[in-house]
Design a protein around this motif. Sequence first.
Motif, PDB file in Angstrom:
ATOM      1  N   THR A  28      25.309  30.720  25.025  1.00  0.00           N
ATOM      2  CA  THR A  28      25.980  31.137  25.657  1.00  0.00           C
ATOM      3  C   THR A  28      26.621  31.481  26.844  1.00  0.00           C
ATOM      4  N   LEU A  29      28.182  31.357  26.572  1.00  0.00           N
ATOM      5  CA  LEU A  29      28.781  30.553  28.111  1.00  0.00           C
ATOM      6  C   LEU A  29      30.250  32.681  27.583  1.00  0.00           C
ATOM      7  N   PHE A  30      30.725  32.762  29.381  1.00  0.00           N
ATOM      8  CA  PHE A  30      30.985  33.608  29.931  1.00  0.00           C
ATOM      9  C   PHE A  30      32.352  32.986  30.730  1.00  0.00           C
ATOM     10  N   PRO A  31      33.236  34.272  30.192  1.00  0.00           N
ATOM     11  CA  PRO A  31      35.374  33.728  31.218  1.00  0.00           C
ATOM     12  C   PRO A  31      34.385  33.692  32.802  1.00  0.00           C
ATOM     13  N   GLY A  32      34.364  32.821  33.752  1.00  0.00           N
ATOM     14  CA  GLY A  32      34.442  32.902  34.525  1.00  0.00           C
ATOM     15  C   GLY A  32      33.526  31.428  34.949  1.00  0.00           C
ATOM     16  N   ASP A  33      32.163  31.500  33.832  1.00  0.00           N
ATOM     17  CA  ASP A  33      31.318  29.897  33.658  1.00  0.00           C
ATOM     18  C   ASP A  33      32.288  29.394  35.378  1.00  0.00           C
ATOM     19  N   PHE A  34      31.101  28.344  35.982  1.00  0.00           N
ATOM     20  CA  PHE A  34      32.057  26.643  36.229  1.00  0.00           C
ATOM     21  C   PHE A  34      30.384  25.826  36.393  1.00  0.00           C
ATOM     22  N   PHE A  35      31.323  24.882  36.068  1.00  0.00           N
ATOM     23  CA  PHE A  35      29.984  23.564  35.272  1.00  0.00           C
ATOM     24  C   PHE A  35      30.434  22.379  35.812  1.00  0.00           C
ATOM     25  N   HIS A  36      29.408  21.460  35.747  1.00  0.00           N
ATOM     26  CA  HIS A  36      29.985  20.341  36.056  1.00  0.00           C
ATOM     27  C   HIS A  36      28.999  19.392  34.471  1.00  0.00           C
ATOM     28  N   PHE A  49      32.796  35.493  39.087  1.00  0.00           N
ATOM     29  CA  PHE A  49      32.820  37.072  39.234  1.00  0.00           C
ATOM     30  C   PHE A  49      31.069  37.632  39.914  1.00  0.00           C
ATOM     31  N   SER A  50      30.171  36.838  38.931  1.00  0.00           N
ATOM     32  CA  SER A  50      28.804  38.146  39.464  1.00  0.00           C
ATOM     33  C   SER A  50      28.531  37.473  40.624  1.00  0.00           C
ATOM     34  N   GLY A  51      29.239  35.915  40.873  1.00  0.00           N
ATOM     35  CA  GLY A  51      28.932  35.594  42.309  1.00  0.00           C
ATOM     36  C   GLY A  51      29.889  35.995  43.879  1.00  0.00           C
ATOM     37  N   ASN A  52      31.170  36.857  43.435  1.00  0.00           N
ATOM     38  CA  ASN A  52      31.833  37.852  44.574  1.00  0.00           C
ATOM     39  C   ASN A  52      32.594  36.345  44.577  1.00  0.00           C
ATOM     40  N   ILE A  53      32.882  35.321  44.078  1.00  0.00           N
ATOM     41  CA  ILE A  53      33.779  34.429  44.443  1.00  0.00           C
ATOM     42  C   ILE A  53      35.470  35.180  44.234  1.00  0.00           C
ATOM     43  N   ILE A  54      35.700  35.547  43.414  1.00  0.00           N
ATOM     44  CA  ILE A  54      36.542  36.722  43.129  1.00  0.00           C
ATOM     45  C   ILE A  54      36.497  38.067  42.950  1.00  0.00           C
ATOM     46  N   ASP A  55      36.638  38.824  43.702  1.00  0.00           N
ATOM     47  CA  ASP A  55      36.771  39.984  43.100  1.00  0.00           C
ATOM     48  C   ASP A  55      36.530  40.673  42.031  1.00  0.00           C
ATOM     49  N   LYS A  57      37.822  43.558  40.664  1.00  0.00           N
ATOM     50  CA  LYS A  57      38.487  44.284  40.991  1.00  0.00           C
ATOM     51  C   LYS A  57      40.379  43.969  40.597  1.00  0.00           C
ATOM     52  N   ASN A  58      40.491  42.616  41.002  1.00  0.00           N
ATOM     53  CA  ASN A  58      41.772  41.357  41.044  1.00  0.00           C
ATOM     54  C   ASN A  58      41.550  41.020  39.851  1.00  0.00           C
ATOM     55  N   VAL A  59      40.664  41.228  38.650  1.00  0.00           N
ATOM     56  CA  VAL A  59      41.028  39.840  37.524  1.00  0.00           C
ATOM     57  C   VAL A  59      41.128  41.253  36.171  1.00  0.00           C
ATOM     58  N   ALA A  60      42.567  40.962  35.149  1.00  0.00           N
ATOM     59  CA  ALA A  60      42.216  41.452  33.853  1.00  0.00           C
ATOM     60  C   ALA A  60      42.049  40.150  33.313  1.00  0.00           C
ATOM     61  N   PHE A  61      41.315  40.925  31.897  1.00  0.00           N
ATOM     62  CA  PHE A  61      40.137  39.961  30.876  1.00  0.00           C
ATOM     63  C   PHE A  61      41.096  40.732  29.619  1.00  0.00           C
ATOM     64  N   ILE A 129      45.332  34.120  40.476  1.00  0.00           N
ATOM     65  CA  ILE A 129      44.289  33.764  41.053  1.00  0.00           C
ATOM     66  C   ILE A 129      43.826  32.067  40.649  1.00  0.00           C
ATOM     67  N   GLN A 130      44.394  31.692  40.929  1.00  0.00           N
ATOM     68  CA  GLN A 130      44.334  30.096  40.415  1.00  0.00           C
ATOM     69  C   GLN A 130      43.851  29.784  41.555  1.00  0.00           C
ATOM     70  N   ASP A 131      45.424  29.944  42.539  1.00  0.00           N
ATOM     71  CA  ASP A 131      45.436  28.822  43.534  1.00  0.00           C
ATOM     72  C   ASP A 131      43.900  29.507  45.209  1.00  0.00           C
ATOM     73  N   GLU A 132      43.940  30.944  44.681  1.00  0.00           N
ATOM     74  CA  GLU A 132      42.600  31.401  45.648  1.00  0.00           C
ATOM     75  C   GLU A 132      41.599  30.496  45.027  1.00  0.00           C
ATOM     76  N   LEU A 133      41.223  30.723  44.379  1.00  0.00           N
ATOM     77  CA  LEU A 133      39.953  29.900  43.603  1.00  0.00           C
ATOM     78  C   LEU A 133      39.621  28.509  43.693  1.00  0.00           C
ATOM     79  N   ILE A 134      40.819  27.538  43.918  1.00  0.00           N
ATOM     80  CA  ILE A 134      41.174  26.277  44.929  1.00  0.00           C
ATOM     81  C   ILE A 134      40.479  26.393  46.075  1.00  0.00           C
ATOM     82  N   ILE A 135      41.199  26.944  46.406  1.00  0.00           N
ATOM     83  CA  ILE A 135      40.481  27.383  48.421  1.00  0.00           C
ATOM     84  C   ILE A 135      39.229  27.492  48.358  1.00  0.00           C
TER      85      ILE A 135
END
Length: 306
Positions: A28-36, A49-55, A57-61, A129-135
């Motif tokens: 089971t996978l979810f949008p926002g999961d990051f992995f190696h 999202f669950s880790g509050n790396i990105i708020d 409220k600022n994301v649209a699905f 949100i992609q640039d914010e995520l890189i930083i």
Amino acid sequence: MNSLYKKFYSNFYSRTNGYIPSKPLNKTLFPGDFFHIINGEMIVLGNIFSGNIIDPKNVAFEHHIKLHPNSWQFNNGVTKPYSGRGTGNNAIDGVFEFSKQILAFETSGSFFFTSNNPEAVKIKNWSEIQDELIIKLTQTHFSFRELYLITETASTSDWTLAISSSSHGELEVAIESDNFGLVDVFGHANSKTIQSKDIEYYNRESERKPSFFKAKKLVEQNEALPVFIDKLIYQRAQLNIWGKNFYKYNLNYNQDHEVAQLNNAQLSVLDLLPGNQLNPNTALLYFKWADATLDDIEKLFVNYGS
């Protein structure tokens, strides 16, 4: 035996317009999961999202995206030497009719996949949100240099997959019915396996589970690499001049050979940066996002330790 699944994963990516099955299958996978990818396995490290790396409220699905059902039913190296109707008899119900099919698998890794009602969920405003995520993922929250991030997941109401372990793989399935003519019984909820031979994997998932995905991968920006290589070439030339004076013996220096080596080397810009040059203000100069591709599927099947 891991390589037996490779043909299925590659075909899946091509036939479904870029979706990749989870590994192991049915994860089971979810949008926002990051992995190696480690030793051919997906190791999920967290969720933005669950880790509050990105708020959140600022994301649209975008939910319930209907996918083309014909693209989610395919096989490779499988024939149907028999497909027909028959009758049986039991003490309770008397005579009954059934449909039966035999699937023959031509090679190891040949597979048959079928599913119903595929649909997807994706991050709709990824570009925002992609640039914010890189930083955050490379500097302020983590210090990743390589990473995969799931931007879209897909699920089906059900799916069935069989993968052969040899060129003699065979699967015989049947379904009891009074209404069917000659139909595909593989994957039907009421079908039964009569016998199987040399089948490595055979599973039917009857619940809607987001086990297929599209992802972005964090990669280095290489636009500045030629500048660093020119600097290395110059430094190397100066080093050889210094070496001849310092060690007091004749040194042969083939500059053309070293230049060719540096230009062909798989160098990382990040390894050549001064210690304080990579920071939250400069991260966007050295990192970017790219789509996960067939090259990344190859990493799921690297035979470590061989």
